[in-house]
Design a protein around this motif. Structure first.
Motif, PDB file in Angstrom:
ATOM      1  N   TYR A  32       0.862  -1.037  -0.077  1.00  0.00           N
ATOM      2  CA  TYR A  32       0.093  -0.098   0.173  1.00  0.00           C
ATOM      3  C   TYR A  32       0.814   1.079   0.058  1.00  0.00           C
ATOM      4  CZ  TYR A  32      -4.278  -2.792   1.056  1.00  0.00           C
ATOM      5  OH  TYR A  32      -5.301  -3.416   1.157  1.00  0.00           O
ATOM      6  N   TYR A  78      -0.536  -0.217   5.145  1.00  0.00           N
ATOM      7  CA  TYR A  78      -1.833  -0.058   5.822  1.00  0.00           C
ATOM      8  C   TYR A  78      -2.179  -1.283   6.791  1.00  0.00           C
ATOM      9  CZ  TYR A  78      -6.969   0.590   6.162  1.00  0.00           C
ATOM     10  OH  TYR A  78      -8.096   0.764   6.772  1.00  0.00           O
ATOM     11  N   ASN A 107      -6.838   1.642  -2.085  1.00  0.00           N
ATOM     12  CA  ASN A 107      -7.140   2.401  -3.316  1.00  0.00           C
ATOM     13  C   ASN A 107      -8.691   2.997  -3.192  1.00  0.00           C
ATOM     14  OD1 ASN A 107      -8.741   2.474  -6.080  1.00  0.00           O
ATOM     15  ND2 ASN A 107      -6.555   1.893  -6.814  1.00  0.00           N
ATOM     16  N   THR A 108      -8.575   4.244  -3.492  1.00  0.00           N
ATOM     17  CA  THR A 108      -9.886   4.905  -3.471  1.00  0.00           C
ATOM     18  C   THR A 108     -11.154   4.361  -4.129  1.00  0.00           C
ATOM     19  OG1 THR A 108      -9.541   6.323  -5.519  1.00  0.00           O
ATOM     20  CG2 THR A 108      -8.785   6.986  -3.177  1.00  0.00           C
ATOM     21  N   GLU A 111     -13.242   1.393  -1.579  1.00  0.00           N
ATOM     22  CA  GLU A 111     -14.648   1.704  -0.843  1.00  0.00           C
ATOM     23  C   GLU A 111     -15.843   1.739  -1.708  1.00  0.00           C
ATOM     24  OE1 GLU A 111     -15.788   4.988   2.689  1.00  0.00           O
ATOM     25  OE2 GLU A 111     -13.840   5.300   1.576  1.00  0.00           O
ATOM     26  N   TYR A 126     -13.060   1.166   6.097  1.00  0.00           N
ATOM     27  CA  TYR A 126     -11.763   1.609   5.500  1.00  0.00           C
ATOM     28  C   TYR A 126     -11.223   2.739   6.326  1.00  0.00           C
ATOM     29  CZ  TYR A 126     -13.734  -0.741   1.469  1.00  0.00           C
ATOM     30  OH  TYR A 126     -14.287  -1.889   0.411  1.00  0.00           O
ATOM     31  N   ASP A 127     -11.951   2.878   7.399  1.00  0.00           N
ATOM     32  CA  ASP A 127     -11.287   4.054   8.461  1.00  0.00           C
ATOM     33  C   ASP A 127     -10.843   3.679   9.805  1.00  0.00           C
ATOM     34  OD1 ASP A 127     -11.859   6.142   6.450  1.00  0.00           O
ATOM     35  OD2 ASP A 127     -14.187   6.053   7.134  1.00  0.00           O
ATOM     36  N   THR A 142      -6.922  11.514   6.296  1.00  0.00           N
ATOM     37  CA  THR A 142      -6.859  10.326   5.258  1.00  0.00           C
ATOM     38  C   THR A 142      -6.952  11.167   3.907  1.00  0.00           C
ATOM     39  OG1 THR A 142      -8.167   8.824   6.586  1.00  0.00           O
ATOM     40  CG2 THR A 142      -7.888   8.649   4.132  1.00  0.00           C
ATOM     41  N   ARG A 144      -7.741  11.009   0.147  1.00  0.00           N
ATOM     42  CA  ARG A 144      -8.219  10.431  -0.817  1.00  0.00           C
ATOM     43  C   ARG A 144      -8.412  11.262  -2.249  1.00  0.00           C
ATOM     44  NH1 ARG A 144     -11.883   7.667   3.463  1.00  0.00           N
ATOM     45  NH2 ARG A 144     -10.597   6.106   4.116  1.00  0.00           N
ATOM     46  N   ASP A 145      -8.173  12.476  -2.027  1.00  0.00           N
ATOM     47  CA  ASP A 145      -8.279  13.422  -3.079  1.00  0.00           C
ATOM     48  C   ASP A 145      -7.134  14.277  -3.317  1.00  0.00           C
ATOM     49  OD1 ASP A 145      -9.080  15.498  -4.887  1.00  0.00           O
ATOM     50  OD2 ASP A 145     -10.938  16.079  -3.737  1.00  0.00           O
ATOM     51  N   ALA A 172      -3.902   7.465   0.357  1.00  0.00           N
ATOM     52  CA  ALA A 172      -4.569   5.962  -0.571  1.00  0.00           C
ATOM     53  C   ALA A 172      -3.267   5.836  -1.813  1.00  0.00           C
ATOM     54  CB  ALA A 172      -5.769   6.790  -1.349  1.00  0.00           C
ATOM     55  N   ILE A 175      -3.472   7.399  -4.833  1.00  0.00           N
ATOM     56  CA  ILE A 175      -3.340   8.914  -4.784  1.00  0.00           C
ATOM     57  C   ILE A 175      -1.789   9.617  -4.460  1.00  0.00           C
ATOM     58  CG2 ILE A 175      -4.041  11.086  -3.448  1.00  0.00           C
ATOM     59  CD1 ILE A 175      -6.247   9.839  -4.907  1.00  0.00           C
TER      60      ILE A 175
END
Length: 564
Positions: A32, A78, A107-108, A111, A126-127, A142, A144-145, A172, A175
């Motif tokens: 990861y 992770y 990976n985004t 989820e 996932y959290d 976190t 993810r963007d 992620a 990302i």
């Protein structure tokens, strides 16, 4: 720095770590975080230190932060990696160390597509790692963007530096390589400033109290270093003329060669005469203290609260008045010129001061004792030394050392996680290459984290390690003995040869007598690389103070439940 046209989330993080002063980071790879590590490696001003496991990597980050006085960073994968790291991060939280823990994440798309993933708990959650880390960090984010990455990374780093606590950043895995904003110019300041009105009021009030006291004393506490107040505490000590003591977890934070230094204030196991002067003083200023069952010997060392002023990181607490939003360093700095010099407590101390007992070496064939080991370590100390003392009898032996000006002393007394010292030694060597650390490690503690000796050899670092082989968990024996305190003996010195393999430069020796120890130390000092000395000590040979301390802590632990 990374070109803005190719700034990825990973390279953005690397640039920010460089910007706040890091030269190294600690890492254990996993699927990861592999792409993230690729991007971090592109920054040639940061060096990756590869560790044997995540717990040790976290301890190394702890030691690096201690050595540099700044932040540190550790990268893991992770869940299986993050949860292995957790204990070290919790210790850094307890010890006020800004460790930046970075984990790769799922990976985004996983989820959104409700995928069950490897390395996880087998649930569609996932959290949970971030939620767990939120309990032992000042901030857990976190990412993810990629568009949110700069804001979240900057906020986490700023939080770590401001509050001197660890933070958690999860990125992620898809990302880390995504394009984002270049790092724009900004400052990452430390703690905020005091409220000036409250600061003035606190200084006025405390100066009045101290200047009207008959025999005031100063006591240095562990939070002086974390909150940048060591220098201003020294200024206050010089201006006051008071007798000065240090709490055990603050050993080395005040110059032990200062003419007004009395020693360690630790109740019945403190330096001779020190506790009597502190306890009999009519007013004590504790700067950055922590009062726990360990630092107070099972709460046996407690000064009358009506005679105590506590200067905390963000407040000043007097017997009948509290001043909030007052920063420790600023308070001490402004208090110093307001103090009228008063040497009454120092005069009283000199009346009862005891010379340290003379300890002469025995014949070369004399079996080793811990007292003789400590006497040899004392002779090795210089201004460039740093002593790393593992939880256990090494605490009490280390407290007996008289540190030269400039030398340092490190223990993990608030968290007290045995095994901490091996990884912390690695990080300290990396963070302070100008020093030659001396580590005092018990055999029981060593068995938890021994692998990282191989990393110390891998990077050809130069500590001198004393492995104290007495056949068990001595500190636990003195608190509460049982068969669980026995361990399997190892040929500890031989491990260095195993870890050396074909290319290592570690040296090891074994000493059971005073003569063998003297020869081993001579060789270790001349060796240009890691030196490891296994010291054979009788199981029942421990510091007298450990016996006293252990009985007090056991009594405190063993209190029966209150019945309402």
């Amino acid at each position: 720095m990374t070109d803005h046209c190719t700034t990825t989330v990973g390279s953005y993080l690397a640039d920010r770590l460089e910007e706040i002063g890091l030269k190294h980071y600690f890492a254990v790879p996993g699927d990861y975080n592999l792409v993230l590590l690729d991007r971090i490696l592109e920054n040639k001003n940061l060096e990756m230190i590869s560790c044997c496991n995540e717990l040790n990597a976290g301890y190394a980050a702890d030691g690096y932060a201690r050595a540099t006085g700044g932040a540190s960073a550790v990268f893991v994968t992770y869940s299986v990696g993050g949860l292995s790291l957790l204990n070290a991060v919790a210790g850094a939280y307890a010890e006020d160390l800004p460790v930046i823990a970075v984990s790769g994440g799922p990976n985004t798309n996983s989820e959104a597509e409700f995928e069950m993933l490897h390395h996880t708990l087998g649930k569609l959650d996932y959290d949970y790692q971030r939620d767990i880390f939120s309990k032992v960090t000042a901030e857990a984010v976190t990412i993810r963007d990629p568009h949110e990455a700069p804001t979240k990374i900057d906020h986490a780093i700023q939080t770590a530096l401001r509050f001197r606590k660890p933070v958690y950043i999860e990125i992620a895995c898809n990302i880390a390589d995504a394009i984002t904003s270049k790092p724009n110019v900004r400052s990452f300041g430390g703690p905020t400033a005091s409220d000036p009105v409250s600061l003035k009021a606190a200084v006025d009030h405390v100066a009045n109290l101290l200047n009207n006291a008959a025999k005031p004393v100063l006591v240095s506490g562990v939070k002086l270093r974390s909150f940048g107040a060591e220098e201003n505490f020294h200024k206050l000590a010089d201006a006051s003329g008071y007798a000065i003591a240090s709490m055990p977890n603050a050993k080395g934070f005040f110059d032990e060669q200062h003419p007004n230094y009395m020693g360690i204030y630790w109740g019945p196991v403190g330096s001779p005469g020190c506790g009597e002067i502190v306890d009999s003083s009519d007013l004590c200023l504790f700067a950055g203290p922590t009062f726990t069952d360990y630092t107070t010997t099972g709460h046996a060392a407690l000064v009358d609260p009506s005679k105590v002023i506590q200067a905390r990181p963000n407040s000043v607490v007097c017997p009948n008045q509290t001043f909030s939003n007052v920063k420790l360093s600023e308070f001490l700095e402004q208090l110093a010129p307001r103090i009228t010099a008063n040497d009454a407590s120092m005069v009283a101390y000199k009346r009862i001061q005891e010379d340290p007992p003379a300890l002469s070496a025995g014949a070369p064939e004399t079996p080793l004792s811990t007292r003789q080991l400590v006497s040899r370590v004392q002779q090795m100390l210089t201004a460039d030394s740093a002593v790393i003392a593992e939880t256990g009898d090494s605490w009490f032996n280390g407290m007996q050392l008289n540190l030269p000006t400039g030398s340092r002393f490190e223990i993990q007394m608030q968290y007290g996680s045995i095994g901490w010292s091996v990884g912390a030694l690695l990080g300290y060597c990396i963070g302070a290459p100008e020093r030659r650390p001396i580590a005092l490690i018990g055999d029981g503690s060593f068995q938890l984290t021994a692998q990282e000796i191989s990393t110390i050899i891998r990077y050809n670092l130069n500590p001198i390690i004393f492995l104290i082989n007495n056949g068990g968990y001595t500190i636990e024996v003195e608190i509460h003995d049982g068969p669980y305190n026995n361990i399997k003996n190892w040929n500890y010195a031989d491990l260095v040869h195993v870890f050396n393999a074909a290319d290592g430069n570690g040296w090891s020796g074994k000493a059971a007598t005073e003569g063998e120890l003297d020869e081993a130390i001579k060789t270790a000092k001349s060796h240009n690389g890691p030196a490891f000395i296994e010291v054979l000590i009788d199981r029942d040979d421990c510091s007298k103070n450990l016996l006293v301390w252990g009985s007090h802590v056991a009594k405190n632990n063993g209190r029966p439940p209150r019945v309402n």
